[in-house]
Design a protein around this motif. Structure first.
Motif: not given
Length: 282
Positions: A88-94, A171-173, A179-195
């Motif tokens: 887990e990377n905090q920058t990717l979480d953000r 990193g995940v949120a 969204y568009k009038g409906d109650s929903v969850w939105i999930g985001v996965q950010e993957f990385g190979l850092p320099l």
């Protein structure tokens, strides 16, 4: 006896002149090879963004967390190829949280925002330097984190990101909103190979090579100058032996520095090759 001394003198001159020419030619070839073999590859920031996944579903009384999403993601990596767990990377979480919040705020569901900001730009704006980055988006109602991750796994593009063996960080949120009038969850996965995962060549080695190159060029000029001086000296002159000794010492110094520099060049080139192979995924 005098005849033999003259013959010996000419033999020394011939050997000295030959050595001078040899070292000078070696210098030119040596640095030509260095320039041809030590080129760093450009880092081609690759971004993997499968189409966003809208699952739908009926709202459920559950609370989903990013920690469990990460845990379920790593479980899938272990079960499907025994891949290393993502850190887990905090920058990717953000970055993931910024993306999820922006999706709700501006009511869109795409990798690129209405203002034209994509995953790559968002990562760079937040100081995440990467070689490869991936983004998974999901929208809907889920009974658990395991279900959300399984929905991603059921989609070939999202599954490929989760199981990509080049990624080392995540990193995940996962947030709830309207969204568009409906109650929903939105999930985001950010993957990385850092320099930072690809060790860049030591610039101190390159500086040492450049400095040695200048020194060797200067020494080569001095060798040529003293060689010319020797050819014009009378063997019986007072400083003849002194000049010969000076020439031989300079040639020995040149040879020693050349050997040292060759080793430094080999080390530098190995580091360049390792970096280049890391960048392209070898």
């Amino acid at each position: 006896m005098a005849k033999y001394k003259v013959i010996l003198f000419f033999i020394i001159i011939i050997l000295a002149l030959g050595a001078g020419f040899y070292f000078n030619n070696y210098l030119i070839k040596f640095y030509d090879n260095l320039l041809n073999s030590s080129t760093l590859k450009q880092v081609g920031k690759e971004i993997l963004t499968p189409p966003p996944l809208n699952i739908g579903g009926i709202a459920k009384q559950v609370v989903l967390t990013k920690d469990k999403i990460i845990s379920e993601t790593n479980s899938q990596r272990q079960e499907n190829g025994d891949l290393p767990a993502l850190t887990e990377n905090q920058t990717l979480d953000r970055i993931a949280l910024l993306k999820a919040s922006d999706l709700f705020t501006n009511q869109y569901f795409e990798h690129v925002s209405p203002s034209g900001v994509g995953p790559g730009e968002l990562a760079q704006k937040n100081g995440y330097q990467y070689i490869v980055e991936g983004e998974n988006l999901i929208l809907g109602n889920f009974s658990s984190e395991a279900e959300a991750v399984q929905d991603w796994m059921n989609s070939p593009g999202h599954r490929a990101n989760i199981l990509n063996n080049r990624f080392t960080e995540i990193g995940v949120a996962i947030i709830k909103g309207t969204y568009k009038g409906d109650s929903v969850w939105i999930g985001v996965q950010e993957f990385g190979l850092p320099l930072s995962d690809c060790s860049e060549p030591n610039e101190a080695l390159k500086s040492e090579i450049d400095l040695n190159e200048k020194t060797l060029n200067n020494m080569s000029s001095q060798i040529s100058q003293i060689r010319s001086e020797i050819s014009n000296l009378n063997p019986g002159s007072e400083n003849y032996n002194e000049v010969i000794d000076q020439y031989n010492q300079l040639v020995n110094n040149y040879n020693d520095l050349s050997a040292t520099t060759k080793n430094v060049v080999s080390q530098y080139n190995e580091e360049v090759n390792n970096f280049n192979n890391c960048v392209v995924g070898k």
